[in-house]
Scaffold this motif. Structure first.
Motif, PDB file in Angstrom:
ATOM      1  N   ARG A   1      34.125  42.699  36.179  1.00  0.00           N
ATOM      2  CA  ARG A   1      32.894  42.304  35.171  1.00  0.00           C
ATOM      3  C   ARG A   1      32.924  44.170  34.943  1.00  0.00           C
ATOM      4  O   ARG A   1      33.801  43.422  33.304  1.00  0.00           O
ATOM      5  CB  ARG A   1      31.967  42.240  35.926  1.00  0.00           C
ATOM      6  CG  ARG A   1      30.846  42.155  34.712  1.00  0.00           C
ATOM      7  CD  ARG A   1      29.467  41.487  34.701  1.00  0.00           C
ATOM      8  NE  ARG A   1      29.219  40.397  35.401  1.00  0.00           N
ATOM      9  CZ  ARG A   1      29.091  39.695  36.836  1.00  0.00           C
ATOM     10  NH1 ARG A   1      28.761  40.442  37.422  1.00  0.00           N
ATOM     11  NH2 ARG A   1      28.855  38.936  37.062  1.00  0.00           N
TER      12      ARG A   1
ATOM     13  N   PHE B   1      34.173  35.703  32.917  1.00  0.00           N
ATOM     14  CA  PHE B   1      34.107  35.067  34.210  1.00  0.00           C
ATOM     15  C   PHE B   1      35.184  34.887  35.430  1.00  0.00           C
ATOM     16  O   PHE B   1      35.365  34.928  36.154  1.00  0.00           O
ATOM     17  CB  PHE B   1      35.036  33.706  34.029  1.00  0.00           C
ATOM     18  CG  PHE B   1      34.540  33.270  32.497  1.00  0.00           C
ATOM     19  CD1 PHE B   1      33.661  32.606  32.193  1.00  0.00           C
ATOM     20  CD2 PHE B   1      35.381  33.151  31.173  1.00  0.00           C
ATOM     21  CE1 PHE B   1      33.490  31.630  31.188  1.00  0.00           C
ATOM     22  CE2 PHE B   1      34.952  32.351  30.176  1.00  0.00           C
ATOM     23  CZ  PHE B   1      33.905  31.902  29.836  1.00  0.00           C
TER      24      PHE B   1
ATOM     25  N   ASP C   1      34.375  33.292  39.001  1.00  0.00           N
ATOM     26  CA  ASP C   1      35.057  32.493  38.983  1.00  0.00           C
ATOM     27  C   ASP C   1      36.248  33.128  39.148  1.00  0.00           C
ATOM     28  O   ASP C   1      37.114  32.053  40.421  1.00  0.00           O
ATOM     29  CB  ASP C   1      35.512  31.345  37.759  1.00  0.00           C
ATOM     30  CG  ASP C   1      34.314  30.292  37.272  1.00  0.00           C
ATOM     31  OD1 ASP C   1      33.050  30.568  38.817  1.00  0.00           O
ATOM     32  OD2 ASP C   1      34.175  30.010  36.603  1.00  0.00           O
ATOM     33  N   GLU C   2      36.684  33.940  38.301  1.00  0.00           N
ATOM     34  CA  GLU C   2      37.591  35.120  38.917  1.00  0.00           C
ATOM     35  C   GLU C   2      38.419  35.139  40.218  1.00  0.00           C
ATOM     36  O   GLU C   2      39.331  35.529  41.347  1.00  0.00           O
ATOM     37  CB  GLU C   2      38.230  35.721  37.852  1.00  0.00           C
ATOM     38  CG  GLU C   2      38.479  35.338  36.263  1.00  0.00           C
ATOM     39  CD  GLU C   2      38.707  36.355  35.108  1.00  0.00           C
ATOM     40  OE1 GLU C   2      39.279  37.160  36.080  1.00  0.00           O
ATOM     41  OE2 GLU C   2      38.945  36.406  33.918  1.00  0.00           O
TER      42      GLU C   2
END
Length: 303
Positions: free
Chosen positions: A18, A24, A27-28
Protein backbone atom coordinates in the motif's frame (compact mmCIF):
# COMPACT_ATOMS: atom_id res chain seq x y z
CA UNK A 1 3.55 -22.15 0.12
CA UNK A 2 3.67 -24.53 3.06
CA UNK A 3 2.17 -23.19 6.26
CA UNK A 4 5.15 -24.70 8.13
CA UNK A 5 7.49 -22.10 6.67
CA UNK A 6 8.04 -18.88 8.58
CA UNK A 7 6.17 -16.11 6.76
CA UNK A 8 5.93 -12.42 7.47
CA UNK A 9 2.45 -11.43 8.65
CA UNK A 10 0.04 -10.63 5.85
CA UNK A 11 -0.45 -7.18 7.33
CA UNK A 12 3.25 -6.40 6.91
CA UNK A 13 3.16 -7.24 3.20
CA UNK A 14 -0.07 -5.30 2.71
CA UNK A 15 1.41 -2.25 4.41
CA UNK A 16 4.49 -2.33 2.17
CA UNK A 17 2.43 -2.73 -0.98
CA UNK A 18 0.00 0.00 0.00
CA UNK A 19 2.88 2.38 0.77
CA UNK A 20 4.20 1.68 -2.73
CA UNK A 21 0.87 2.77 -4.24
CA UNK A 22 -0.77 -0.62 -4.85
CA UNK A 23 -4.51 0.05 -4.75
CA UNK A 24 -5.46 -3.60 -4.29
CA UNK A 25 -2.73 -4.36 -1.77
CA UNK A 26 -4.67 -7.08 0.09
CA UNK A 27 -5.47 -9.03 -3.07
CA UNK A 28 -1.93 -8.66 -4.37
CA UNK A 29 -0.44 -9.83 -1.09
CA UNK A 30 -2.55 -12.99 -1.19
CA UNK A 31 -1.49 -13.72 -4.76
CA UNK A 32 2.19 -13.24 -3.93
CA UNK A 33 1.96 -15.50 -0.89
CA UNK A 34 0.21 -18.18 -2.95
CA UNK A 35 2.83 -18.02 -5.71
CA UNK A 36 5.98 -17.96 -3.60
CA UNK A 37 7.68 -21.28 -2.87
CA UNK A 38 9.80 -20.06 0.05
CA UNK A 39 9.97 -17.03 2.34
CA UNK A 40 13.03 -15.79 0.43
CA UNK A 41 11.16 -16.01 -2.86
CA UNK A 42 8.23 -14.17 -1.31
CA UNK A 43 10.50 -11.41 -0.04
CA UNK A 44 12.03 -11.03 -3.51
CA UNK A 45 8.60 -10.91 -5.18
CA UNK A 46 7.33 -8.29 -2.73
CA UNK A 47 10.43 -6.21 -3.38
CA UNK A 48 9.94 -6.44 -7.14
CA UNK A 49 6.37 -5.24 -6.77
CA UNK A 50 7.33 -2.42 -4.41
CA UNK A 51 9.85 -1.02 -6.90
CA UNK A 52 7.19 -0.97 -9.63
CA UNK A 53 7.36 -4.20 -11.58
CA UNK A 54 3.85 -5.06 -12.81
CA UNK A 55 2.17 -7.69 -10.65
CA UNK A 56 1.66 -9.88 -13.73
CA UNK A 57 5.41 -9.86 -14.42
CA UNK A 58 6.17 -10.69 -10.79
CA UNK A 59 3.73 -13.62 -10.80
CA UNK A 60 4.55 -14.70 -14.34
CA UNK A 61 0.90 -14.88 -15.37
CA UNK A 62 -2.35 -12.97 -15.64
CA UNK A 63 -5.97 -13.98 -15.84
CA UNK A 64 -7.62 -13.13 -19.15
CA UNK A 65 -11.08 -14.29 -20.20
CA UNK A 66 -10.95 -16.91 -17.48
CA UNK A 67 -7.62 -18.34 -18.65
CA UNK A 68 -4.25 -18.20 -16.94
CA UNK A 69 -1.94 -16.60 -19.50
CA UNK A 70 1.83 -16.69 -19.03
CA UNK A 71 3.34 -13.18 -19.16
CA UNK A 72 7.11 -12.71 -19.19
CA UNK A 73 8.97 -9.57 -18.05
CA UNK A 74 8.97 -6.92 -20.75
CA UNK A 75 5.95 -8.37 -22.54
CA UNK A 76 2.73 -6.38 -22.89
CA UNK A 77 0.19 -7.33 -20.21
CA UNK A 78 -3.27 -7.90 -21.73
CA UNK A 79 -5.79 -5.43 -20.31
CA UNK A 80 -9.15 -6.41 -18.92
CA UNK A 81 -10.89 -4.04 -21.38
CA UNK A 82 -9.45 -6.10 -24.23
CA UNK A 83 -11.67 -8.99 -23.17
CA UNK A 84 -14.40 -7.00 -24.91
CA UNK A 85 -12.50 -7.41 -28.19
CA UNK A 86 -12.43 -11.18 -27.67
CA UNK A 87 -16.18 -11.19 -26.92
CA UNK A 88 -16.87 -9.36 -30.17
CA UNK A 89 -14.65 -11.76 -32.10
CA UNK A 90 -16.28 -14.80 -30.49
CA UNK A 91 -19.66 -13.70 -31.84
CA UNK A 92 -18.19 -13.85 -35.34
CA UNK A 93 -16.21 -17.08 -35.02
CA UNK A 94 -17.64 -20.37 -36.24
CA UNK A 95 -16.26 -23.88 -35.62
CA UNK A 96 -13.29 -24.55 -37.88
CA UNK A 97 -12.60 -20.84 -38.44
CA UNK A 98 -9.15 -19.62 -39.44
CA UNK A 99 -8.04 -17.06 -36.84
CA UNK A 100 -4.96 -14.83 -36.93
CA UNK A 101 -3.74 -12.86 -33.90
CA UNK A 102 -1.45 -10.07 -35.12
CA UNK A 103 0.65 -8.01 -32.68
CA UNK A 104 -0.09 -10.95 -30.43
CA UNK A 105 2.10 -10.09 -27.45
CA UNK A 106 1.53 -12.91 -24.96
CA UNK A 107 -0.94 -14.57 -27.35
CA UNK A 108 -3.78 -13.97 -24.91
CA UNK A 109 -6.36 -12.89 -27.47
CA UNK A 110 -5.90 -15.82 -29.80
CA UNK A 111 -5.77 -18.34 -26.96
CA UNK A 112 -8.92 -16.88 -25.39
CA UNK A 113 -10.80 -16.87 -28.67
CA UNK A 114 -9.78 -20.46 -29.41
CA UNK A 115 -11.20 -21.46 -26.04
CA UNK A 116 -14.65 -20.22 -27.08
CA UNK A 117 -15.01 -22.16 -30.33
CA UNK A 118 -14.30 -25.71 -31.46
CA UNK A 119 -11.56 -26.57 -33.95
CA UNK A 120 -10.22 -23.06 -34.49
CA UNK A 121 -7.19 -22.96 -36.79
CA UNK A 122 -5.05 -20.43 -34.90
CA UNK A 123 -1.98 -18.46 -36.02
CA UNK A 124 -0.25 -15.67 -34.11
CA UNK A 125 2.59 -13.28 -34.94
CA UNK A 126 4.60 -10.52 -33.31
CA UNK A 127 7.67 -8.54 -34.26
CA UNK A 128 9.11 -8.72 -30.72
CA UNK A 129 11.17 -11.85 -30.09
CA UNK A 130 10.44 -11.74 -26.34
CA UNK A 131 6.71 -11.63 -27.04
CA UNK A 132 6.97 -14.59 -29.42
CA UNK A 133 8.80 -16.64 -26.79
CA UNK A 134 6.12 -15.75 -24.25
CA UNK A 135 3.23 -16.41 -26.64
CA UNK A 136 4.41 -19.80 -27.83
CA UNK A 137 3.29 -21.88 -24.81
CA UNK A 138 0.03 -19.94 -24.53
CA UNK A 139 -0.83 -20.35 -28.21
CA UNK A 140 0.42 -23.89 -28.70
CA UNK A 141 -1.66 -24.99 -25.70
CA UNK A 142 -4.64 -23.75 -27.73
CA UNK A 143 -3.50 -25.75 -30.75
CA UNK A 144 -2.03 -22.76 -32.59
CA UNK A 145 1.28 -21.69 -34.12
CA UNK A 146 3.37 -18.56 -33.43
CA UNK A 147 5.58 -16.69 -35.89
CA UNK A 148 8.15 -13.93 -35.41
CA UNK A 149 8.15 -11.02 -37.85
CA UNK A 150 6.55 -7.77 -38.94
CA UNK A 151 2.75 -8.04 -39.12
CA UNK A 152 1.75 -10.40 -41.96
CA UNK A 153 5.30 -11.02 -43.21
CA UNK A 154 6.01 -14.27 -41.32
CA UNK A 155 2.59 -15.85 -41.84
CA UNK A 156 2.23 -18.78 -44.27
CA UNK A 157 1.27 -17.52 -47.72
CA UNK A 158 -1.40 -20.22 -47.82
CA UNK A 159 -3.48 -18.12 -45.41
CA UNK A 160 -4.06 -15.38 -47.98
CA UNK A 161 -7.76 -15.08 -48.65
CA UNK A 162 -8.61 -17.67 -45.97
CA UNK A 163 -8.65 -15.75 -42.67
CA UNK A 164 -12.10 -15.60 -41.09
CA UNK A 165 -11.18 -13.58 -38.00
CA UNK A 166 -8.19 -11.24 -37.92
CA UNK A 167 -7.47 -9.95 -34.41
CA UNK A 168 -5.02 -7.05 -34.35
CA UNK A 169 -4.34 -5.57 -30.94
CA UNK A 170 -2.25 -2.85 -32.56
CA UNK A 171 -0.47 -0.22 -30.47
CA UNK A 172 -2.51 3.01 -30.56
CA UNK A 173 -0.87 5.41 -28.11
CA UNK A 174 0.45 8.49 -29.95
CA UNK A 175 4.23 8.81 -29.61
CA UNK A 176 4.05 12.11 -27.73
CA UNK A 177 1.71 10.56 -25.15
CA UNK A 178 3.89 7.58 -24.21
CA UNK A 179 5.46 9.61 -21.41
CA UNK A 180 1.99 10.08 -19.89
CA UNK A 181 1.43 6.34 -19.41
CA UNK A 182 1.71 4.79 -15.94
CA UNK A 183 5.28 3.71 -15.13
CA UNK A 184 4.26 0.04 -15.12
CA UNK A 185 3.54 0.31 -18.85
CA UNK A 186 6.03 2.99 -19.85
CA UNK A 187 9.01 1.38 -18.16
CA UNK A 188 8.23 -2.31 -18.06
CA UNK A 189 6.44 -3.06 -21.34
CA UNK A 190 8.03 -3.08 -24.79
CA UNK A 191 7.64 0.28 -26.50
CA UNK A 192 6.81 -1.45 -29.78
CA UNK A 193 3.65 -2.73 -28.09
CA UNK A 194 2.57 0.77 -27.06
CA UNK A 195 3.75 3.33 -29.63
CA UNK A 196 1.30 3.81 -32.49
CA UNK A 197 3.16 6.67 -34.19
CA UNK A 198 2.36 10.36 -34.43
CA UNK A 199 -1.43 9.96 -34.21
CA UNK A 200 -1.45 6.45 -32.77
CA UNK A 201 -2.79 4.91 -35.98
CA UNK A 202 0.34 4.12 -38.00
CA UNK A 203 0.33 0.37 -37.35
CA UNK A 204 -3.42 0.19 -37.91
CA UNK A 205 -3.01 1.77 -41.35
CA UNK A 206 -0.59 -0.97 -42.34
CA UNK A 207 -2.77 -3.73 -40.94
CA UNK A 208 -5.92 -2.42 -42.63
CA UNK A 209 -4.19 -1.86 -45.97
CA UNK A 210 -3.26 -5.54 -46.31
CA UNK A 211 -6.29 -7.02 -44.54
CA UNK A 212 -8.37 -7.52 -47.73
CA UNK A 213 -5.59 -9.72 -49.12
CA UNK A 214 -5.66 -12.03 -46.12
CA UNK A 215 -9.34 -12.03 -45.16
CA UNK A 216 -11.73 -14.57 -46.59
CA UNK A 217 -14.89 -13.15 -48.19
CA UNK A 218 -17.10 -12.27 -45.24
CA UNK A 219 -14.09 -12.32 -42.90
CA UNK A 220 -13.57 -9.68 -40.22
CA UNK A 221 -10.72 -7.50 -38.97
CA UNK A 222 -11.14 -6.48 -35.31
CA UNK A 223 -9.04 -4.09 -33.25
CA UNK A 224 -9.22 -1.93 -30.16
CA UNK A 225 -8.86 1.85 -30.25
CA UNK A 226 -9.72 4.91 -28.18
CA UNK A 227 -12.98 6.81 -28.39
CA UNK A 228 -11.08 9.84 -29.66
CA UNK A 229 -9.47 7.87 -32.50
CA UNK A 230 -12.61 6.03 -33.58
CA UNK A 231 -13.68 8.34 -36.45
CA UNK A 232 -10.23 8.14 -38.02
CA UNK A 233 -10.02 4.39 -37.46
CA UNK A 234 -13.40 3.88 -39.13
CA UNK A 235 -12.24 5.97 -42.07
CA UNK A 236 -9.08 3.86 -42.40
CA UNK A 237 -11.14 0.68 -42.46
CA UNK A 238 -13.56 2.09 -45.05
CA UNK A 239 -10.81 3.38 -47.33
CA UNK A 240 -9.40 -0.11 -47.53
CA UNK A 241 -12.65 -1.61 -48.79
CA UNK A 242 -13.94 -3.06 -45.52
CA UNK A 243 -17.40 -2.43 -44.09
CA UNK A 244 -16.95 -0.88 -40.63
CA UNK A 245 -18.84 -1.45 -37.41
CA UNK A 246 -18.13 -0.10 -33.93
CA UNK A 247 -18.88 -1.70 -30.55
CA UNK A 248 -18.53 0.20 -27.27
CA UNK A 249 -18.51 -1.03 -23.66
CA UNK A 250 -19.04 1.67 -21.08
CA UNK A 251 -18.32 -0.75 -18.24
CA UNK A 252 -14.89 -1.67 -19.59
CA UNK A 253 -14.19 1.70 -21.24
CA UNK A 254 -13.49 -0.23 -24.44
CA UNK A 255 -14.03 0.61 -28.10
CA UNK A 256 -13.71 -2.06 -30.79
CA UNK A 257 -13.77 -1.38 -34.51
CA UNK A 258 -14.61 -4.21 -36.90
CA UNK A 259 -14.15 -4.25 -40.64
CA UNK A 260 -15.79 -6.92 -42.79
CA UNK A 261 -14.55 -7.95 -46.20
CA UNK A 262 -17.70 -7.93 -48.37
CA UNK A 263 -18.83 -11.34 -49.49
CA UNK A 264 -19.50 -11.83 -53.21
CA UNK A 265 -23.01 -10.95 -54.25
CA UNK A 266 -25.14 -8.17 -55.69
CA UNK A 267 -25.03 -4.80 -53.94
CA UNK A 268 -28.21 -3.41 -52.53
CA UNK A 269 -29.62 0.00 -53.43
CA UNK A 270 -27.80 3.00 -52.01
CA UNK A 271 -25.53 5.86 -52.86
CA UNK A 272 -22.26 3.96 -52.54
CA UNK A 273 -21.38 5.13 -49.03
CA UNK A 274 -20.69 2.52 -46.36
CA UNK A 275 -22.82 2.59 -43.24
CA UNK A 276 -21.27 2.31 -39.79
CA UNK A 277 -23.11 0.14 -37.27
CA UNK A 278 -22.58 1.15 -33.65
CA UNK A 279 -23.36 -1.25 -30.79
CA UNK A 280 -23.40 0.10 -27.25
CA UNK A 281 -23.39 -2.52 -24.49
CA UNK A 282 -24.73 -1.42 -21.13
CA UNK A 283 -23.34 -3.07 -17.96
CA UNK A 284 -25.42 -5.58 -16.06
CA UNK A 285 -25.67 -5.63 -12.30
CA UNK A 286 -22.83 -8.14 -11.98
CA UNK A 287 -20.37 -5.86 -13.79
CA UNK A 288 -20.48 -7.69 -17.11
CA UNK A 289 -21.76 -6.34 -20.38
CA UNK A 290 -25.04 -7.38 -21.96
CA UNK A 291 -23.37 -8.83 -25.04
CA UNK A 292 -26.00 -11.47 -25.65
CA UNK A 293 -29.09 -9.80 -24.20
CA UNK A 294 -30.92 -8.16 -27.12
CA UNK A 295 -33.05 -5.74 -25.02
CA UNK A 296 -29.88 -4.38 -23.45
CA UNK A 297 -28.21 -3.58 -26.75
CA UNK A 298 -28.87 -0.29 -28.43
CA UNK A 299 -28.21 -0.35 -32.16
CA UNK A 300 -27.70 2.80 -34.19
CA UNK A 301 -26.96 3.15 -37.88
CA UNK A 302 -25.30 6.39 -38.92
CA UNK A 303 -23.74 7.67 -42.12
Amino acid sequence: MSASLSLPPLSVIVTRLRAAGCVFAEDEAQLLISAARTPDVLAAMVEQRVVGLPLEHVLGWTEFCGLRIAVDPGVFVPRRRTEFLVHQAAALTRPGAVVVDLCCGSGALGAALAATTDRVELYAADVDAAAVRCARPNVTAAGGQVYEGDLYEPLPASLRGRVDVLLANVPYVPTDEIELLPPEARIHEARVALDGGADGLDVLRRVAAAAPVWLAPGGHLLFETSERQTPQAVDIVSRNGLTPRVAVSGELNATVVMGARPAPGPRGPGDGRERVGVITCRPLGDGTDALHDPPAIQRMICW
